[in-house]
Design a protein around this motif. Sequence first.
Motif, PDB file in Angstrom:
ATOM      1  N   MET A 114       0.837  -1.196   0.000  1.00 39.31           N
ATOM      2  CA  MET A 114       0.000   0.000   0.000  1.00 39.31           C
ATOM      3  C   MET A 114       0.880   1.257   0.000  1.00 39.31           C
ATOM      4  O   MET A 114       2.032   1.226   0.414  1.00 39.31           O
ATOM      5  CB  MET A 114      -0.897   0.018   1.234  1.00 39.31           C
ATOM      6  CG  MET A 114      -2.026  -0.998   1.186  1.00 39.31           C
ATOM      7  SD  MET A 114      -3.194  -0.723   2.517  1.00 39.31           S
ATOM      8  CE  MET A 114      -4.404  -1.971   2.104  1.00 39.31           C
ATOM      9  N   LYS A 115       0.277   2.360  -0.401  1.00 35.44           N
ATOM     10  CA  LYS A 115       0.990   3.623  -0.452  1.00 35.44           C
ATOM     11  C   LYS A 115       1.439   4.030   0.944  1.00 35.44           C
ATOM     12  O   LYS A 115       0.666   4.042   1.892  1.00 35.44           O
ATOM     13  CB  LYS A 115       0.067   4.699  -1.026  1.00 35.44           C
ATOM     14  CG  LYS A 115       0.683   6.096  -1.039  1.00 35.44           C
ATOM     15  CD  LYS A 115      -0.354   7.098  -1.505  1.00 35.44           C
ATOM     16  CE  LYS A 115       0.189   8.517  -1.441  1.00 35.44           C
ATOM     17  NZ  LYS A 115      -0.828   9.498  -1.810  1.00 35.44           N
TER      18      LYS A 115
ATOM     19  N   GLU B 282      -2.005   1.135   5.442  1.00 33.55           N
ATOM     20  CA  GLU B 282      -1.945  -0.187   6.046  1.00 33.55           C
ATOM     21  C   GLU B 282      -1.302  -0.080   7.429  1.00 33.55           C
ATOM     22  O   GLU B 282      -0.235   0.524   7.580  1.00 33.55           O
ATOM     23  CB  GLU B 282      -1.146  -1.158   5.179  1.00 33.55           C
ATOM     24  CG  GLU B 282      -1.149  -2.574   5.723  1.00 33.55           C
ATOM     25  CD  GLU B 282      -0.399  -3.541   4.818  1.00 33.55           C
ATOM     26  OE1 GLU B 282       0.505  -3.081   4.088  1.00 33.55           O
ATOM     27  OE2 GLU B 282      -0.725  -4.740   4.834  1.00 33.55           O
TER      28      GLU B 282
ATOM     29  N   ASN C 204      -9.048   3.370   4.766  1.00 30.59           N
ATOM     30  CA  ASN C 204      -9.315   2.857   3.419  1.00 30.59           C
ATOM     31  C   ASN C 204      -9.170   3.958   2.370  1.00 30.59           C
ATOM     32  O   ASN C 204      -8.571   3.739   1.305  1.00 30.59           O
ATOM     33  CB  ASN C 204     -10.719   2.268   3.343  1.00 30.59           C
ATOM     34  CG  ASN C 204     -10.862   0.969   4.114  1.00 30.59           C
ATOM     35  OD1 ASN C 204      -9.870   0.356   4.506  1.00 30.59           O
ATOM     36  ND2 ASN C 204     -12.096   0.535   4.328  1.00 30.59           N
TER      37      ASN C 204
ATOM     38  N   TYR D 212      -7.328   6.547   2.342  1.00 37.44           N
ATOM     39  CA  TYR D 212      -5.941   6.948   2.113  1.00 37.44           C
ATOM     40  C   TYR D 212      -5.008   5.759   1.879  1.00 37.44           C
ATOM     41  O   TYR D 212      -3.795   5.935   1.789  1.00 37.44           O
ATOM     42  CB  TYR D 212      -5.443   7.792   3.291  1.00 37.44           C
ATOM     43  CG  TYR D 212      -6.080   9.152   3.345  1.00 37.44           C
ATOM     44  CD1 TYR D 212      -5.548  10.214   2.625  1.00 37.44           C
ATOM     45  CD2 TYR D 212      -7.242   9.361   4.072  1.00 37.44           C
ATOM     46  CE1 TYR D 212      -6.137  11.471   2.652  1.00 37.44           C
ATOM     47  CE2 TYR D 212      -7.849  10.617   4.113  1.00 37.44           C
ATOM     48  CZ  TYR D 212      -7.299  11.661   3.401  1.00 37.44           C
ATOM     49  OH  TYR D 212      -7.892  12.898   3.431  1.00 37.44           O
ATOM     50  N   LYS D 213      -5.624   4.554   1.781  1.00 39.04           N
ATOM     51  CA  LYS D 213      -4.855   3.333   1.503  1.00 39.04           C
ATOM     52  C   LYS D 213      -3.697   3.158   2.487  1.00 39.04           C
ATOM     53  O   LYS D 213      -2.561   2.840   2.107  1.00 39.04           O
ATOM     54  CB  LYS D 213      -4.344   3.338   0.056  1.00 39.04           C
ATOM     55  CG  LYS D 213      -5.458   3.340  -0.977  1.00 39.04           C
ATOM     56  CD  LYS D 213      -4.900   3.321  -2.390  1.00 39.04           C
ATOM     57  CE  LYS D 213      -6.001   3.111  -3.423  1.00 39.04           C
ATOM     58  NZ  LYS D 213      -7.058   4.143  -3.364  1.00 39.04           N
TER      59      LYS D 213
END
Length: 420
Positions: free
Chosen positions: A1-2, A123, A118, A120-121
């Motif tokens: 993820m970013k 993790e 979610n 902002y992606k």
Amino acid sequence: MKQQTELDMTNLRVNGERLWDSLMELAQIGATPKGGVCRLTLTDLDKQGRDLVLKWAQEAGMTITIDKIGNGFMRRAGRNNALPPVVTGSHIDTQPTGGKFDGNYGVLAGLEVVRTLNDYKIETEAPIEVAFWTNEEGSRFVPVMMGSGVFAKAFTLEHAYAATDTEGKTVQGELARIGYIGEQEPGDHPIGTYFETHIEQGPVLEDNDKTIGVVQAVLGIRWFDCTVVGMEAHAGPTPMHLRKDAMQGAAEIMQEIVACALRHKPHGRGTVGMVQVYPNSRNVIPGTVKFSIDLRNHTDALVDQMADEVKAFAAEVAKRRGLEIKIEMVSSYPAQPFHADCVNAVARAAEKLGYSNMPAVSGAGHDAVYMARLAPSGMIFIPCKDGISHNEIEDAKPEHITAGCNVLLHAMLERAGLAV
């Protein structure tokens, strides 16, 4: 993820409008004419509320676990799912004349944290979970805080199952009827850290013009029944100095209860909420008075000291007035301090986000009390209008709702960690 930069994380905020809209939609289930909510535990309306919250969780990609007392756990996976989850939650059952925010805010704030992650992606290293606990209010079934209490082994599942409402319906029967008896044993669900966001249900934050209460502890409580026995006599022929007036002795003790709480400030509380006078006749000197005593403070030592002072004062009144006075304990709830790491995480988040804040205590019980026995725990308070709760006119400002959720987001991220 970013991966987010430090600056990005500092500026991370929830979608306050989405959170508010979710609160208002949930509040339509059991809405009352005065603008409140009546959604008693394990009713058809409670089922509708649970179903809606779980639908939102599934739409956010979360997995669902229900345990045997009906507690719900909604999970967002982390990078390392072997780690115990960082959990937040509260309850969605209400009082018969409840408001839109008590309990419900804590659950939906947790859901909004997940939705924001979610968006902002982002993790996290540890999983994040949102819980709703069964029958926190205790307005249909007792004991209060039933789901979290069973989870923490404060009482047994069998004891909770056997509880009945005024119509003789059992907790077990109603859980089965609405389809919320899960397979997991209560308490088997791991919890690494627990946070609960809540309206204050009191006037302190509003009185101090602060946005965030950094909750240090839940007050310890001692409940007593006091019985004062004198002698009934005619109110006209009996001179004042020859009376054994139970009401006058009781009134002295009642004033001492308030004075004792004021001596033990800032967190001392002393309340007489119930009084019974016998024979309760206009022209009869009362022979017996029975009344309740509610003493609270932020440590057990202080509550016990307050109780000792009231008992000593009552003994002096009994001797001076020629009365028989008996004080019996009926309930005792220990004070529950919150874990320093969680308290500090809340304080750091509030400071980082620029919200005015102050240390706070909770005078009411919450599910976080039982969670604090199991894992590091903390609470976040926001103001409610005029300090009013358990009332249909209960209200909170949208900006405060958003602020509390932003603090929750950053406190949870500190504990869960960013995946690397």
